[in-house]
Design a protein around this motif. Structure first.
Motif, mmCIF file in Angstrom:
data_model
loop_
_atom_site.group_PDB
_atom_site.id
_atom_site.type_symbol
_atom_site.label_atom_id
_atom_site.label_comp_id
_atom_site.label_asym_id
_atom_site.label_seq_id
_atom_site.Cartn_x
_atom_site.Cartn_y
_atom_site.Cartn_z
ATOM 1 N N GLN A 245 6.537 45.435 -26.291
ATOM 2 C CA GLN A 245 6.877 44.500 -27.357
ATOM 3 C C GLN A 245 6.369 43.114 -26.963
ATOM 4 O O GLN A 245 6.841 42.519 -26.006
ATOM 5 N N ARG A 246 5.406 42.632 -27.706
ATOM 6 C CA ARG A 246 4.845 41.317 -27.375
ATOM 7 C C ARG A 246 5.627 40.226 -28.095
ATOM 8 O O ARG A 246 5.982 40.378 -29.264
ATOM 9 N N PRO B 134 12.035 34.001 -23.315
ATOM 10 C CA PRO B 134 11.848 35.453 -23.393
ATOM 11 C C PRO B 134 12.736 36.050 -24.478
ATOM 12 O O PRO B 134 13.752 35.466 -24.882
ATOM 13 N N PRO B 135 12.401 37.244 -24.955
ATOM 14 C CA PRO B 135 13.175 37.836 -26.058
ATOM 15 C C PRO B 135 14.552 38.307 -25.606
ATOM 16 O O PRO B 135 14.780 38.599 -24.436
ATOM 17 N N THR B 136 15.447 38.371 -26.567
ATOM 18 C CA THR B 136 16.787 38.916 -26.299
ATOM 19 C C THR B 136 17.016 40.222 -27.047
ATOM 20 O O THR B 136 18.058 40.867 -26.858
ATOM 21 N N ASP B 137 16.050 40.619 -27.887
ATOM 22 C CA ASP B 137 16.222 41.832 -28.697
ATOM 23 C C ASP B 137 15.595 43.065 -28.077
ATOM 24 O O ASP B 137 15.602 44.144 -28.664
ATOM 25 N N PRO C 90 11.706 46.516 -18.816
ATOM 26 C CA PRO C 90 10.358 45.944 -18.723
ATOM 27 C C PRO C 90 9.512 46.155 -19.954
ATOM 28 O O PRO C 90 8.269 46.108 -19.862
ATOM 29 N N ASP C 91 10.145 46.358 -21.105
ATOM 30 C CA ASP C 91 9.377 46.826 -22.254
ATOM 31 C C ASP C 91 8.908 45.708 -23.175
ATOM 32 O O ASP C 91 8.711 45.925 -24.379
#
Length: 848
Positions: free
Chosen positions: A125-126, A132-135, A139-140
């Motif tokens: 998931q870019r 950084p993302p929270t959803d 390590p994806d």
């Protein structure tokens, strides 16, 4: 390269590799902070971040590097040296094979085409943005902070995505701007030949804005992007540091970053280091004030030639109608020095120099420009009392960077500087080109020291008509002339402003060789003083020692009237005569010429001109030992010696009345501020007129009083039948040995040697002890091995054959016998400090 694993790394430097700087693969899931990667024309990517080897839905361990605070410096080319490069796609950072990861606080500069190149995406998931993302969980995901700074060539892509990677980040992603680093060369100059760089950000600049938060306790809190803040953590251990390509670690947060143009009056304080990163121009109407004790650290030029853009060799340039007020003191001199690690010093040519440009008269068309500048540099005019400010106790070390053939920067350059400028107590040491050069002008100078330069010590040219007194020039094996005195540039009858330096009280100390270091030396004729181009001038009270072949070399005469004798001529006016006093003392190798004249100069002075004799200086090494490795010297004359005979009269009120020849009398004015003093190569300033000069052999009973310092300049032998009495409270100052080994002639490490059947009566008291100590400046104490010691030799029984000799002496030293009640005198309350000089392997002098 990281093949999987979870190892964490801080402070990582990769320089000039043939493939990728950092490579992660096979599920690496570690953390990195403070990564510096510098590529060259043969490198590939700054980083290659690969995912797992397998493809499809079977990803078992996805790569997930967390990289924060990285600086990638690129090169315009992409032609890897490594035969194993499996991916030649252009990109400073190469991401592929479904790698995940976090990339924050990054700076990517000198991008040729693509900052980040990504393909071979799968199901990672870019994410964009500043966090950084929270959803989605590690390590994806792959997150590249939108605060990343990219800088590159026209039309470059911040991120280039192709293949299975949709256009997610976009070619203009991130902050496309100058990160404001102190000194990073342009893309075409990034390679192993880069001469100097400082990859730290300018305090308060772009790198300190929009800083990403850090994700875990592993990471050190920072307030900047890139690999560096104020701390240059490469200093002292990196290849760049060992090679002198980066500065010593002077924290930028506590420093002034100087370069460009100084638009307002400015003061540099003694408490704040100045990092001179490029040429600094002080224009008309602006005053640069430098406090006593301030230090200016000159950076190297980043590349050959005039560098990138306007960056030539860093220098301070005081332009016409500007002012410099640099009033140091003997105890707090102002120092211009190199920024490289101190372990690499001394060395020549590491930065530029100090250039002062005025409006006084010069010979020429009026369009004169000084050498070595990236722009400007005009000097000269008609204002002979022009005032460019003050230079006092200013020392300029390790400069003289060569720009190219016949294009260099001298240690201190005076271009058309007027007599209203106050200059005294200046020193240039280890300059690759000339020490001090005067292009025309009328500025006067007192107390001038030039040490170990690569070309000429003092150079006058283009109609210089100023006065100098107390000049000390010490050459080494790589120096050229002690002085080069040139006349006007034009030839024939059109001389408009003839050079007419008035030089009195000078000491020139030579070396046997003549192999200049400077590529800009335009005259390699052997001669301690080089006169040419119809120069005039007056030269009195001079001492010229260690002459290899020629004391003075002159050619290219024209219509100047040359005169001999003990006084300047009265039948011709200045500047149209050249007078060299016949009282000049020359000393040199067998068969040397005092004056050598050739070409258009008839044999006027003659090869035996002047006084060819020993000037009786206290301690000057022999010609083969004159270089930066000389261990100790005292260039003052022995009181009452040859230098005090036949002294020339002085011509004007500018000159200080003296009763000696040479640069020194009783006052060692170098003490406390010269490079020689800082290095412990000269004694503290104990006036010779009020001291005893001790050395050699004491042939009669002698008393050293408590009121008179004793300067122990060499080994002093007290032979049989002689008594040395030392009063309570007396102090004896031991000099250092002049060179390694036993020194020149009979000079080993200074010591007092009481031989068999001699006597020493040294009866001090608790309140008035007798002290043997070192002569060096007290700021360098305590230290070991600075002089010899006290040696007493008697006739009592010793084990051996009777032919025992003590170590460390230049001659003699026998001791031992059968007289067990032998009496060598008295030692009471005697203290011996800072001695024990080592002569060689297993050959030393003890304290007592």
């Amino acid at each position: 390269e990281f093949f999987g694993g979870t190892v964490n790394v801080k402070y990582l430097s990769v320089l000039f590799v043939g493939d990728d700087g950092i490579d992660t693969d096979q599920g690496y899931q570690g953390r990195m902070q403070f990564a510096f990667v510098m590529l060259d024309r043969g490198s590939n990517h700054g980083a290659e971040m690969d995912g797992p080897e397998e493809t499809g839905a079977s990803i078992s361990t996805r790569s997930f590097p967390q990289l924060y605070n990285a600086l990638f410096v690129g090169d315009l080319t992409n032609d890897p040296n490594s035969v194993s490069s499996d991916d030649l796609s252009e990109g400073m950072l190469r991401l592929r094979e479904a790698t995940g990861g976090e990339f924050g606080n990054m700076i990517v500069v000198n991008v040729a085409t693509r900052g980040v190149f990504q393909d071979e995406c799968f199901d990672e998931q870019r994410r964009q943005g500043t966090t950084p993302p929270t959803d989605v969980d590690a390590p994806d995901y792959l997150w590249i902070s939108s605060n990343t700074i990219f800088q590159g060539a026209t039309g470059f892509d911040s991120v280039f995505e192709t293949g299975s990677c949709s256009q997610f980040y976009g070619s203009n992603y991130g902050i496309r701007a100058d990160p404001e680093l102190i000194l990073v060369p342009s893309p075409e100059d990034v390679n192993e030949n880069v001469l100097f760089l400082d990859p730290r950000p300018v305090p308060g600049g772009a790198a300190f804005q929009d800083v990403d938060a850090l994700p875990s306790n592993f990471f050190t809190p920072v307030d900047y992007k890139g690999a560096f803040g104020s701390d240059l953590w490469l200093s002292g251990w990196s290849w760049l540091s060992d090679q002198g390509r980066i500065p010593r670690n002077l924290p930028t947060a506590d420093s002034v970053i100087a370069g460009g143009t100084l638009n307002t009056d400015t003061t540099w304080s003694a408490s704040t280091p100045v990092l001179l990163t490029s040429q600094l121009f002080v224009p008309a109407g602006v005053t640069l004030t430098i406090e006593a004790g301030a230090t200016i650290y000159g950076y190297g030029k980043p590349t050959d030639g005039l560098g990138s853009g306007s960056q030539g060799a860093p220098a301070v340039i005081i332009e016409q109608d500007a002012m410099i007020v640099a009033a140091g003191t003997a105890s707090a001199p102002i120092t211009f020095t190199s920024a490289v690690d101190e372990s690499l010093l001394p060395a020549q040519g590491l930065w530029g120099g100090l250039i002062i440009l005025g409006r006084a008269s010069v010979d020429g068309t009026g369009s004169n420009t000084v050498e070595g500048l990236s722009t400007g540099g005009a000097y000269g005019g008609t204002v002979d009392d022009d005032n460019s400010g003050v230079l006092q106790y200013v020392r300029v070390w390790y400069g003289g960077s060569v720009i190219g053939q016949d294009n260099e920067i001298n240690g201190i350059t005076f271009g058309g500087v007027g007599s209203g400028t106050q200059v005294d107590h200046i020193e240039v040491a280890f300059n690759l080109d000339d020490g001090v050069e005067f292009f025309g002008g009328t500025v006067n100078v007192k107390y001038l020291s030039v040490l170990f330069v690569g070309d000429d010590g003092i150079d006058t040219d283009q109609g210089y008509q100023g006065r100098m007194q107390f000049a000390f020039v010490m050459l080494d094996r790589g120096s050229n002339h002690g002085a080069e005195m040139d006349g006007p540039e034009e030839t024939g009858a059109s001389i408009s402003t003839r050079s007419f330096p008035q030089l009195y009280n000078a000491l020139f100390v030579g070396d046997l060789t003549n192999d200049p270091n400077s590529v800009s030396s335009d005259d390699l004729s052997e001669g301690m003083l080089r006169l040419r181009e119809a120069t005039g001038g007056e030269f009195g009270n001079m001492i010229v020692v260690n002459v290899a072949t020629r004391g003075v070399f002159q050619d290219e005469c024209f219509d100047e009237q040359r005169r001999q004798g003990t006084t300047p001529p009265t039948d011709v006016d200045a500047p149209d005569y050249l007078w060299i006093s016949s009282n000049t003392i020359f000393q040199g190798a067998t068969g040397f010429d005092s004056v050598f004249e050739t070409g258009s100069c008839s044999q006027f002075y003659g090869s035996n001109y002047g006084i060819r004799a020993d000037p009786e200086l206290i301690l000057v090494p022999s010609p083969e030992d004159v270089n930066e490795n000389v261990l100790f010297l005292d260039p003052r004359p022995v009181p009452g010696g040859a230098a005090f005979q036949d002294v020339d009269a002085l011509p004007s009120n500018f000159f200080t009345p003296v009763d000696y020849k040479g640069a020194f009398g009783s006052d060692l004015w170098l003490s406390g501020w010269s490079w020689l003093s800082d290095q412990g190569r000269i004694p503290r300033n104990l006036p010779t007129a009020d001291s005893v000069i001790a050395g050699g052999t004491l042939n009669t009973d002698t008393t050293w009083s408590a009121s008179t310092p004793v300067l122990l300049t060499s080994q002093l032998f007290v032979p049989a039948g002689v008594t040395l009495t030392i009063e309570a409270g007396a102090t004896i100052y031991g000099y250092g040995k002049p060179t390694d080994g036993l020194g020149s002639g009979s000079q080993g490490a200074p010591a007092v040697i009481i031989e068999q059947d001699a006597m020493i009566v040294a009866a001090g008291t608790a309140s008035a002890p007798i002290t043997f100590t070192s002569a060096v400046d007290e700021s360098l104490l305590p230290a070991q091995g600075l002089w010899g010691g006290l040696i007493i030799l008697g006739r009592a029984s010793v084990d051996g054959t009777g032919s025992n000799t003590v170590e460390g002496l230049s001659t003699g030293g026998a001791y031992g016998g059968t007289v067990d009640d032998d009496n060598s005198g008295v030692l009471q309350y005697v203290r011996v400090w800072y001695g024990g000089s080592v002569i060689g392997q297993d050959n030393e002098i003890n304290g007592i």
